[in-house]
Write a protein that holds these residues in place. Structure first.
Motif, PDB file in Angstrom:
ATOM      1  N   ALA A   1       0.827  -1.206   0.000  1.00  0.00           N
ATOM      2  CA  ALA A   1       0.000   0.000   0.000  1.00  0.00           C
ATOM      3  C   ALA A   1       0.858   1.251   0.000  1.00  0.00           C
ATOM      4  O   ALA A   1       0.581   2.229  -0.715  1.00  0.00           O
ATOM      5  CB  ALA A   1      -0.930  -0.012   1.212  1.00  0.00           C
ATOM      6  N   GLU A   2       1.938   1.248   0.781  1.00  0.00           N
ATOM      7  CA  GLU A   2       2.826   2.416   0.834  1.00  0.00           C
ATOM      8  C   GLU A   2       3.493   2.655  -0.514  1.00  0.00           C
ATOM      9  O   GLU A   2       3.668   3.806  -0.950  1.00  0.00           O
ATOM     10  CB  GLU A   2       3.873   2.209   1.924  1.00  0.00           C
ATOM     11  N   SER A   3       3.856   1.586  -1.182  1.00  0.00           N
ATOM     12  CA  SER A   3       4.466   1.714  -2.504  1.00  0.00           C
ATOM     13  C   SER A   3       3.506   2.344  -3.500  1.00  0.00           C
ATOM     14  O   SER A   3       3.879   3.216  -4.291  1.00  0.00           O
ATOM     15  CB  SER A   3       4.912   0.327  -2.991  1.00  0.00           C
ATOM     16  N   LEU A   4       2.255   1.901  -3.466  1.00  0.00           N
ATOM     17  CA  LEU A   4       1.254   2.475  -4.367  1.00  0.00           C
ATOM     18  C   LEU A   4       1.050   3.966  -4.099  1.00  0.00           C
ATOM     19  O   LEU A   4       0.979   4.777  -5.027  1.00  0.00           O
ATOM     20  CB  LEU A   4      -0.083   1.741  -4.203  1.00  0.00           C
ATOM     21  N   LEU A   5       0.948   4.317  -2.826  1.00  0.00           N
ATOM     22  CA  LEU A   5       0.753   5.736  -2.487  1.00  0.00           C
ATOM     23  C   LEU A   5       1.922   6.591  -2.965  1.00  0.00           C
ATOM     24  O   LEU A   5       1.726   7.694  -3.486  1.00  0.00           O
ATOM     25  CB  LEU A   5       0.569   5.889  -0.980  1.00  0.00           C
TER      26      LEU A   5
ATOM     27  N   THR B   1      -7.210  13.301 -12.859  1.00  0.00           N
ATOM     28  CA  THR B   1      -8.201  12.249 -12.653  1.00  0.00           C
ATOM     29  C   THR B   1      -7.794  11.343 -11.501  1.00  0.00           C
ATOM     30  O   THR B   1      -8.635  10.912 -10.698  1.00  0.00           O
ATOM     31  CB  THR B   1      -8.372  11.411 -13.935  1.00  0.00           C
ATOM     32  N   LEU B   2      -6.516  11.055 -11.403  1.00  0.00           N
ATOM     33  CA  LEU B   2      -6.004  10.244 -10.309  1.00  0.00           C
ATOM     34  C   LEU B   2      -6.271  10.915  -8.967  1.00  0.00           C
ATOM     35  O   LEU B   2      -6.713  10.271  -8.003  1.00  0.00           O
ATOM     36  CB  LEU B   2      -4.505  10.011 -10.494  1.00  0.00           C
ATOM     37  N   LEU B   3      -6.014  12.209  -8.888  1.00  0.00           N
ATOM     38  CA  LEU B   3      -6.269  12.946  -7.652  1.00  0.00           C
ATOM     39  C   LEU B   3      -7.735  12.881  -7.254  1.00  0.00           C
ATOM     40  O   LEU B   3      -8.074  12.672  -6.088  1.00  0.00           O
ATOM     41  CB  LEU B   3      -5.850  14.407  -7.815  1.00  0.00           C
ATOM     42  N   ALA B   4      -8.622  13.068  -8.224  1.00  0.00           N
ATOM     43  CA  ALA B   4     -10.058  13.033  -7.946  1.00  0.00           C
ATOM     44  C   ALA B   4     -10.502  11.658  -7.478  1.00  0.00           C
ATOM     45  O   ALA B   4     -11.289  11.523  -6.538  1.00  0.00           O
ATOM     46  CB  ALA B   4     -10.842  13.448  -9.186  1.00  0.00           C
ATOM     47  N   ALA B   5      -9.984  10.619  -8.131  1.00  0.00           N
ATOM     48  CA  ALA B   5     -10.339   9.250  -7.758  1.00  0.00           C
ATOM     49  C   ALA B   5      -9.852   8.917  -6.359  1.00  0.00           C
ATOM     50  O   ALA B   5     -10.559   8.273  -5.570  1.00  0.00           O
ATOM     51  CB  ALA B   5      -9.765   8.268  -8.775  1.00  0.00           C
ATOM     52  N   ALA B   6      -8.636   9.353  -6.028  1.00  0.00           N
ATOM     53  CA  ALA B   6      -8.097   9.105  -4.692  1.00  0.00           C
ATOM     54  C   ALA B   6      -8.920   9.824  -3.634  1.00  0.00           C
ATOM     55  O   ALA B   6      -9.229   9.262  -2.574  1.00  0.00           O
ATOM     56  CB  ALA B   6      -6.642   9.544  -4.624  1.00  0.00           C
TER      57      ALA B   6
ATOM     58  N   ILE C   1     -12.230   8.157  -2.391  1.00  0.00           N
ATOM     59  CA  ILE C   1     -12.136   7.059  -1.418  1.00  0.00           C
ATOM     60  C   ILE C   1     -11.340   7.457  -0.175  1.00  0.00           C
ATOM     61  O   ILE C   1     -10.930   6.617   0.613  1.00  0.00           O
ATOM     62  CB  ILE C   1     -11.542   5.788  -2.059  1.00  0.00           C
ATOM     63  N   GLY C   2     -11.108   8.767  -0.012  1.00  0.00           N
ATOM     64  CA  GLY C   2     -10.511   9.270   1.219  1.00  0.00           C
ATOM     65  C   GLY C   2      -9.007   9.245   1.288  1.00  0.00           C
ATOM     66  O   GLY C   2      -8.434   9.274   2.374  1.00  0.00           O
ATOM     67  N   LEU C   3      -8.334   9.200   0.125  1.00  0.00           N
ATOM     68  CA  LEU C   3      -6.868   9.227   0.095  1.00  0.00           C
ATOM     69  C   LEU C   3      -6.389  10.594  -0.381  1.00  0.00           C
ATOM     70  O   LEU C   3      -6.846  11.085  -1.417  1.00  0.00           O
ATOM     71  CB  LEU C   3      -6.334   8.144  -0.841  1.00  0.00           C
ATOM     72  N   ASP C   4      -5.485  11.196   0.355  1.00  0.00           N
ATOM     73  CA  ASP C   4      -4.961  12.523   0.028  1.00  0.00           C
ATOM     74  C   ASP C   4      -3.610  12.381  -0.658  1.00  0.00           C
ATOM     75  O   ASP C   4      -2.633  11.953  -0.038  1.00  0.00           O
ATOM     76  CB  ASP C   4      -4.827  13.353   1.299  1.00  0.00           C
TER      77      ASP C   4
END
Length: 478
Positions: free
Chosen positions: A356-360, A405-410, A413-416
């Motif tokens: 998960a950390e790698s993806l972020l 688009t990536l920012l909006a999608a994140a 689902i509550g990811l900054d």
């Protein structure tokens, strides 16, 4: 007028099928989720429903509008476990004063922990102690309907009486089991005053010094509610039409709300009992139209328990180095939890956190310097299919996805991803890799190195000239 059908499909435990979500009132979509019993720090298993239903809350707000969604998550502050913890931690204080100290401190910590996980505040967080009168009114109604009875200072609900008097729902409809099957698999309190072993407590007498309120149903003395009646009364107070003491409402459909959620372990007996007492009291066939339950959680492949030595709290993960030898950011914990579909069992592990950390880190580098765009319809379709996070995350990983688009999608689902935190993210991976090397786990250490290299981060191993210990530096490849 708010449009009712938004293309959202949710799995309903009551029917064991995915159903099109059609809110009773699109202008007021209503959801209730069982919250914490505030006697101890919340563990990582408690975090799963909080995160899952926070995502659903965000999706409902996106689809119907912030002002058209009401989300209630209760706080249980009346419970035998609270009494025991208060007596243990503050033996020199009167019990009621000790209980206040325990519940206030525990709730304050819970709120801080779930905020660190990126969760929004629910619309309401009612406390059980604030709704005793509503519980007593419901209990009086159930006794009048002869599905509950008084025995030795207790009020008990009888599933057998319910099934004899009420055509629908039948007790056991949510668990899909008969009374005999439920009795065989249940841990029930055997008591001489019960008509039947399956009868459950709506009200019980308080011992001297314990929290207590004047009892209902003509019982002398002080008492306190059972666990199940608390949620029925709190959901009634915050999600249904206003009621007087008689719980009367001309339209039974106003006594039903849209979604009730919680962990799979609550299906029986807690949610089954909620349905029984609420439907009997309100004269409805359902308490909520859709029942949603998240799956169990294991830690590193084993059931989490203190005896196994793998019991870990949210607070420990955030603030200590007890899991994987380091602290974990809240957004990493959140994403790791979302990487498994909410209805499936989840194995919570260091490896999953590292993934998960790698993806972020990857997404943050890609989104750096951009502003959010609109949420793409493909993301809404994925999330609208019973919160299909596997497809959602696959879309976020798409190589041709625009940063906005990536920012909006994140964000949905509550990811900054607004701040690039390469230093912090990479430092965590380096520390984990060094620990793996010390354990001679070369394959996993190499996997972390290769994963970072694929994201443009090159590691360089060397030795500390003073101590001779292995050290690792890194640089961003240009």
């Amino acid at each position: 007028m708010v449009e009712a059908n938004k293309g959202l499909r949710l799995y309903n435990t009551l029917t064991r099928t995915k159903e099109d979500f059609a809110p009773i009132n699109p202008a007021n979509v209503r959801m209730y989720v069982c919250g914490p019993t505030v006697y101890d720090f919340a563990h990582i298993g408690n975090a799963r429903p909080v995160i899952v239903f926070d995502v659903l809350f965000r999706l409902l707000r996106h689809l119907y509008g912030d002002e058209h969604v009401t989300y209630v998550r209760n706080i249980t502050d009346v419970d035998d476990k609270i009494n025991a913890r208060a007596a243990r931690d503050f033996p020199d204080l009167p019990l009621n004063e000790a209980i206040r100290k325990v519940t206030e401190a525990t709730n304050t910590q819970f709120q801080a922990d779930v905020k660190a996980l990126g969760c929004l505040d629910p619309s309401f967080q009612p406390r059980a102690t604030e709704h005793i009168d509503g519980m007593k009114a419901m209990i009086e109604r159930l006794v009048d309907l002869d599905v509950a009875y008084v025995a030795e200072g207790h009020v008990l609900f009888s599933p057998k009486r319910m099934n004899a008097r009420v055509k629908s729902p039948r007790y056991g409809a949510l668990a899909k089991r008969s009374l005999d099957e439920m009795l065989a698999g249940a841990r029930v309190d055997v008591a001489s005053y019960k008509e039947d072993e399956m009868d459950f407590v709506l009200w019980k007498p308080s011992k001297e010094g314990e929290p207590g309120w004047p009892s209902p149903a003509g019982i002398d003395g002080l008492g306190r509610p059972g666990w199940h009646i608390e949620c029925s009364a709190m959901s009634m107070a915050k999600l249904l039409e206003p009621f007087g003491g008689g719980l009367k409402c001309d339209d039974p459909q106003k006594n039903v709300f849209d979604i009730h959620g919680g962990g799979i372990d609550l299906v029986f007996p807690h949610h089954e009992n909620e349905i029984a007492q609420s439907c009997c009291a309100f004269g409805t066939e359902r308490m909520a139209n859709i029942w949603m339950h998240n799956g169990f959680l294991q830690v590193e492949g084993r059931k989490m328990s203190k005896s196994e030595g793998n019991f870990v709290t949210i607070n420990e993960l955030l603030n200590t180095e007890t899991f994987g030898g380091r602290k974990w950011p809240g957004e990493v914990l959140r994403l790791a939890m979302l990487m498994t579909h909410y209805r499936e069992p989840i194995d919570f592990s260091v490896r999953k956190l590292a993934e998960a950390e790698s993806l972020l880190a990857k997404w943050r580098r890609k989104a750096a310097g951009t502003t959010p765009g609109a949420v793409d319809g493909t993301f809404l379709s994925a999330l609208g299919d019973d919160l299909d996070m596997a497809e959602y995350l696959r879309l976020m990983n798409s190589g041709d996805l625009q940063p906005s688009t990536l920012l909006a999608a994140a964000s949905l689902i509550g990811l900054d991803l607004s701040e690039l935190e390469t230093d912090v993210d990479v430092a965590g991976f380096v520390a984990r890799r060094l620990a793996l090397i010390a354990e001679k786990n070369w394959a996993e250490a190499d996997r972390i190195r290769d994963e970072l290299l694929a994201q443009g981060i090159q590691l360089k191993d060397g030795k500390d000239p003073a101590t001779g210990e292995r050290v690792t530096t890194w640089e961003v490849m240009r």
